[in-house]
Design a protein around this motif. Structure first.
Motif, PDB file in Angstrom:
ATOM      1  N   PHE A 447       0.835  -1.207   0.000  1.00 54.51           N
ATOM      2  CA  PHE A 447       0.000   0.000   0.000  1.00 54.51           C
ATOM      3  C   PHE A 447       0.868   1.255   0.000  1.00 54.51           C
ATOM      4  O   PHE A 447       0.625   2.192  -0.755  1.00 54.51           O
ATOM      5  CB  PHE A 447      -0.909  -0.033   1.228  1.00 54.51           C
ATOM      6  CG  PHE A 447      -1.816   1.161   1.362  1.00 54.51           C
ATOM      7  CD1 PHE A 447      -3.039   1.212   0.707  1.00 54.51           C
ATOM      8  CD2 PHE A 447      -1.461   2.231   2.168  1.00 54.51           C
ATOM      9  CE1 PHE A 447      -3.880   2.297   0.836  1.00 54.51           C
ATOM     10  CE2 PHE A 447      -2.290   3.329   2.302  1.00 54.51           C
ATOM     11  CZ  PHE A 447      -3.513   3.361   1.629  1.00 54.51           C
ATOM     12  N   ASN A 448       1.873   1.269   0.845  1.00 54.49           N
ATOM     13  CA  ASN A 448       2.714   2.455   0.955  1.00 54.49           C
ATOM     14  C   ASN A 448       3.479   2.709  -0.344  1.00 54.49           C
ATOM     15  O   ASN A 448       3.625   3.853  -0.770  1.00 54.49           O
ATOM     16  CB  ASN A 448       3.679   2.302   2.118  1.00 54.49           C
ATOM     17  CG  ASN A 448       4.227   3.636   2.582  1.00 54.49           C
ATOM     18  OD1 ASN A 448       3.474   4.547   2.888  1.00 54.49           O
ATOM     19  ND2 ASN A 448       5.532   3.756   2.623  1.00 54.49           N
ATOM     20  N   VAL A 452       2.978   6.241  -2.406  1.00 51.87           N
ATOM     21  CA  VAL A 452       4.065   7.177  -2.677  1.00 51.87           C
ATOM     22  C   VAL A 452       4.168   7.463  -4.173  1.00 51.87           C
ATOM     23  O   VAL A 452       4.446   8.593  -4.585  1.00 51.87           O
ATOM     24  CB  VAL A 452       5.392   6.620  -2.130  1.00 51.87           C
ATOM     25  CG1 VAL A 452       6.564   7.457  -2.611  1.00 51.87           C
ATOM     26  CG2 VAL A 452       5.367   6.601  -0.610  1.00 51.87           C
ATOM     27  N   LYS A 453       3.912   6.452  -5.001  1.00 48.09           N
ATOM     28  CA  LYS A 453       3.960   6.655  -6.450  1.00 48.09           C
ATOM     29  C   LYS A 453       2.806   7.537  -6.923  1.00 48.09           C
ATOM     30  O   LYS A 453       2.954   8.348  -7.837  1.00 48.09           O
ATOM     31  CB  LYS A 453       3.928   5.308  -7.164  1.00 48.09           C
ATOM     32  CG  LYS A 453       5.192   4.477  -6.959  1.00 48.09           C
ATOM     33  CD  LYS A 453       5.055   3.102  -7.606  1.00 48.09           C
ATOM     34  CE  LYS A 453       6.308   2.262  -7.360  1.00 48.09           C
ATOM     35  NZ  LYS A 453       6.179   0.893  -7.905  1.00 48.09           N
ATOM     36  N   ASP A 462       2.126  12.578   5.165  1.00 46.95           N
ATOM     37  CA  ASP A 462       1.689  11.282   5.688  1.00 46.95           C
ATOM     38  C   ASP A 462       1.382  11.360   7.181  1.00 46.95           C
ATOM     39  O   ASP A 462       2.143  11.889   7.951  1.00 46.95           O
ATOM     40  CB  ASP A 462       2.806  10.252   5.458  1.00 46.95           C
ATOM     41  CG  ASP A 462       2.427   8.874   5.953  1.00 46.95           C
ATOM     42  OD1 ASP A 462       1.228   8.601   6.037  1.00 46.95           O
ATOM     43  OD2 ASP A 462       3.344   8.098   6.240  1.00 46.95           O
ATOM     44  N   ARG A 463       0.232  10.818   7.578  1.00 49.88           N
ATOM     45  CA  ARG A 463      -0.093  10.653   8.981  1.00 49.88           C
ATOM     46  C   ARG A 463      -0.020   9.186   9.379  1.00 49.88           C
ATOM     47  O   ARG A 463      -0.519   8.800  10.424  1.00 49.88           O
ATOM     48  CB  ARG A 463      -1.505  11.194   9.281  1.00 49.88           C
ATOM     49  CG  ARG A 463      -1.529  12.684   9.463  1.00 49.88           C
ATOM     50  CD  ARG A 463      -2.814  13.126  10.096  1.00 49.88           C
ATOM     51  NE  ARG A 463      -3.346  12.148  11.021  1.00 49.88           N
ATOM     52  CZ  ARG A 463      -2.906  11.947  12.261  1.00 49.88           C
ATOM     53  NH1 ARG A 463      -1.911  12.662  12.713  1.00 49.88           N
ATOM     54  NH2 ARG A 463      -3.452  11.047  13.019  1.00 49.88           N
ATOM     55  N   ILE A 494     -12.349  13.354   0.736  1.00 50.95           N
ATOM     56  CA  ILE A 494     -12.362  12.895  -0.653  1.00 50.95           C
ATOM     57  C   ILE A 494     -11.773  11.494  -0.674  1.00 50.95           C
ATOM     58  O   ILE A 494     -10.643  11.269  -0.206  1.00 50.95           O
ATOM     59  CB  ILE A 494     -11.542  13.837  -1.551  1.00 50.95           C
ATOM     60  CG1 ILE A 494     -12.113  15.259  -1.476  1.00 50.95           C
ATOM     61  CG2 ILE A 494     -11.512  13.333  -2.995  1.00 50.95           C
ATOM     62  CD1 ILE A 494     -11.215  16.306  -2.113  1.00 50.95           C
ATOM     63  N   ILE A 495     -12.516  10.533  -1.187  1.00 47.93           N
ATOM     64  CA  ILE A 495     -12.121   9.126  -1.125  1.00 47.93           C
ATOM     65  C   ILE A 495     -11.389   8.727  -2.399  1.00 47.93           C
ATOM     66  O   ILE A 495     -11.848   9.007  -3.507  1.00 47.93           O
ATOM     67  CB  ILE A 495     -13.339   8.210  -0.915  1.00 47.93           C
ATOM     68  CG1 ILE A 495     -14.183   8.707   0.265  1.00 47.93           C
ATOM     69  CG2 ILE A 495     -12.902   6.767  -0.691  1.00 47.93           C
ATOM     70  CD1 ILE A 495     -13.438   8.779   1.582  1.00 47.93           C
ATOM     71  N   HIS A 496     -10.258   8.040  -2.247  1.00 46.79           N
ATOM     72  CA  HIS A 496      -9.473   7.539  -3.369  1.00 46.79           C
ATOM     73  C   HIS A 496      -9.290   6.029  -3.217  1.00 46.79           C
ATOM     74  O   HIS A 496      -8.858   5.557  -2.164  1.00 46.79           O
ATOM     75  CB  HIS A 496      -8.086   8.194  -3.422  1.00 46.79           C
ATOM     76  CG  HIS A 496      -8.110   9.700  -3.456  1.00 46.79           C
ATOM     77  ND1 HIS A 496      -8.102  10.414  -4.610  1.00 46.79           N
ATOM     78  CD2 HIS A 496      -8.149  10.616  -2.437  1.00 46.79           C
ATOM     79  CE1 HIS A 496      -8.105  11.719  -4.335  1.00 46.79           C
ATOM     80  NE2 HIS A 496      -8.150  11.856  -3.018  1.00 46.79           N
ATOM     81  N   GLU A 497      -9.644   5.288  -4.249  1.00 45.52           N
ATOM     82  CA  GLU A 497      -9.422   3.846  -4.265  1.00 45.52           C
ATOM     83  C   GLU A 497      -7.971   3.571  -4.665  1.00 45.52           C
ATOM     84  O   GLU A 497      -7.479   4.121  -5.652  1.00 45.52           O
ATOM     85  CB  GLU A 497     -10.364   3.160  -5.248  1.00 45.52           C
ATOM     86  CG  GLU A 497     -11.847   3.404  -4.975  1.00 45.52           C
ATOM     87  CD  GLU A 497     -12.375   2.478  -3.891  1.00 45.52           C
ATOM     88  OE1 GLU A 497     -11.661   1.534  -3.529  1.00 45.52           O
ATOM     89  OE2 GLU A 497     -13.512   2.715  -3.430  1.00 45.52           O
ATOM     90  N   LEU A 498      -7.310   2.721  -3.897  1.00 43.03           N
ATOM     91  CA  LEU A 498      -5.929   2.354  -4.199  1.00 43.03           C
ATOM     92  C   LEU A 498      -5.871   0.834  -4.250  1.00 43.03           C
ATOM     93  O   LEU A 498      -5.498   0.173  -3.287  1.00 43.03           O
ATOM     94  CB  LEU A 498      -4.986   2.907  -3.123  1.00 43.03           C
ATOM     95  CG  LEU A 498      -3.497   3.016  -3.493  1.00 43.03           C
ATOM     96  CD1 LEU A 498      -3.310   4.001  -4.638  1.00 43.03           C
ATOM     97  CD2 LEU A 498      -2.691   3.454  -2.294  1.00 43.03           C
TER      98      LEU A 498
END
Length: 500
Positions: A447-448, A452-453, A462-463, A494-498
């Motif tokens: 995920f990280n 970052v990309k 980042d929290r 604001i939701i982002h799918e990763l």
């Protein structure tokens, strides 16, 4: 056979449930905050404790810095009390009776709403009346402040560490001479996102210092011996930590104080270690079953009145934020009592017997995994001290096999930032799809890397990324993920799918 197992599991669950109810949230007027400045204060009249809680929070993209005090007035109820104590955050507060008049005075340090740093002493003149003392202190932030008589002249001095307005790091002692404070340089490095704390590890009646934190990009942990009011670093090396906290206490009741530190290493891994004091000569590091946390707070106190020190900790692991209480079983063996407290980051948890019934209650603040701001008081229901529940029923009972994964997880994180690197800051949440985890932390790393990309400036915003609880089925994980996403949506993220 399965009926026996079910009965056993039911009894275990019942005991856990009982422990989880030891601490019950009481009614207060507090607004929840993060990066708190907080302490219990003895006003001296009834000697019941008043809670001081300052900090900051966000509401509808607006930033607020507040100061609050609550006093106990009836069973499990607190009321608002007016005060002149400052609205600050990213600092610390400590209360003690420095003028020996029977009530607690307060020293505070932190950042005000105008971004100016503040360090100020407030003398308690009785009741709810405080006077700001016009002493010249060098204000700091992201550190700690503490009272203690380091020079054995029978009055309380001040130890403070942190970051000054020019980003210079410092650790300073303010020596108290008949109520007048003068600045002294103990020759210790300054740290931020850490603390400096006094304790007499060699029983020579002089206060030594444990210091841990960030010394400018590098982790640091050291002990300094007090040699007649001057300090010398002990030769022994300790694990260097940053975003850390440390506390002295005789954790094994052998007459010599030990210390516990928790934080993160240079490789960003959380670590928690207890160093056992070997008769004041050296310390032995002991591996303990305490969840390592970074960005943490640690407080020691005997919550169950069994004459040993228990631990309350807040902070973040690689998974999520926690507030854990560990019961001391002696022999440096600690058991998580599963108290059911909300896990907080950027927070603090402090013991204090607000109702003077002989057991320790809790002042808790910080921000949860769902960005709920916490400012709560929990009453200790152990009155009289809890008696041991009979455990003989387990002696001859076989323990059922328990499934240990693999489980389904999703990863998520959030920031107040502009993911494009511009100045259009807003609240953003990034969340993964559901995955079966076979190797510890593998999903976090994946995920990280993707985050970052996708968000090149993530290192500045980042929290911390968080892992959900583990779920035995994909359907349960999906239901949980939906609930968390809806929670963030309801607060205008604001939701982002990763996904991968």
């Amino acid at each position: 056979m399965w009926k026996k197992y079910f009965l056993l599991l039911f009894l275990i669950s019942s005991i856990i449930g009982i422990k989880a109810q030891i601490f019950e949230r009481v009614e207060t007027t507090f607004t929840g905050v993060m990066q708190p400045v907080s302490t219990w204060v003895d006003y001296g009249e009834t000697h019941k404790l008043v809670a001081y809680l300052a900090g900051n929070y966000y509401n509808n993209n607006s930033h607020f810095v507040i100061s609050q005090t609550n006093s106990y007035y009836s069973k499990n109820k607190f009321k608002h009390t007016s005060n002149i104590l400052p609205a600050i955050y990213r600092g610390d507060a400590a209360s003690a009776d420095y003028d020996d008049d029977g009530d607690d005075d307060i020293i505070v340090t932190g950042i005000q709403s105008n971004n100016q740093l503040l360090m100020r002493l407030y003398r308690n003149d009785g009741g709810n009346r405080f006077t700001a003392i016009k002493e010249i202190f060098t204000p700091t932030t992201d550190g700690s402040v503490e009272w203690g008589d380091f020079d054995n002249d029978n009055d309380l001095d001040i130890l403070v560490t942190g970051k000054q307005f020019n980003n210079q790091l410092s650790t300073i002692i303010y020596r108290n001479d008949n109520g007048i404070f003068s600045q002294t340089d103990p020759g210790l490095p300054g740290v931020y996102n850490g603390n400096a704390t006094w304790g007499d590890f060699d029983n020579d009646n002089y206060l030594d210092i444990l210091i841990t934190g960030n010394i400018g990009g590098n982790p640091y942990t050291a002990v300094y011996k007090n040699i007649k009011s001057s300090y010398q670093r002990v030769a022994q090396q300790f694990i260097p930590l940053m975003n850390s906290d440390g506390a002295w206490g005789d954790l094994d009741n052998d007459g010599f104080i030990d210390f516990i530190v928790s934080g993160e290493t240079i490789d960003d891994y959380p670590v928690c270690i207890i160093y056992k004091n070997q008769s004041g000569l050296f310390f032995k590091d002991v591996a303990v079953s305490i969840r390592p946390l970074k960005g943490c707070s640690i407080d020691l106190g005997d919550y169950d009145n069994d004459n040993d020190l228990d631990i309350i900790m807040t902070g973040e692991s690689l998974e999520r934020s926690y507030t854990n209480i560990y019961e001391n079983k002696l022999g440096l063996d600690f058991e998580n009592i599963v108290a059911g407290l909300p896990g907080v980051a950027d927070g603090n948890a402090q013991w204090g017997d607000f109702d003077k019934d002989g057991d320790l209650d809790i002042l808790l603040s910080g921000v949860t995994i769902c960005y709920d701001f916490i400012g709560d008081i929990y009453v200790n229901s152990l009155d009289p001290p809890e008696k041991e529940m009979g455990t003989s029923i387990f002696i001859n009972s076989p323990m059922p096999s328990v499934k240990i994964g693999p489980y389904y997880y999703y990863i998520f994180s959030s920031c107040y930032c502009d993911p494009t690197g511009g100045n259009n800051n807003a609240y953003h949440m990034y969340v993964s799809n559901i995955h079966l985890q076979n190797k510890r932390y593998e999903l976090n790393y994946k995920f990280n890397d993707l985050l970052v990309k996708q968000v090149p400036n993530w290192g500045d915003t980042d929290r911390g990324y968080r892992t959900s609880n583990g779920f035995e089925t994909k359907a349960k994980a999906q239901a949980s993920r939906k609930q968390v996403v809806e929670s963030y949506k309801s607060t205008n993220f604001i939701i982002h799918e990763l996904n991968w």
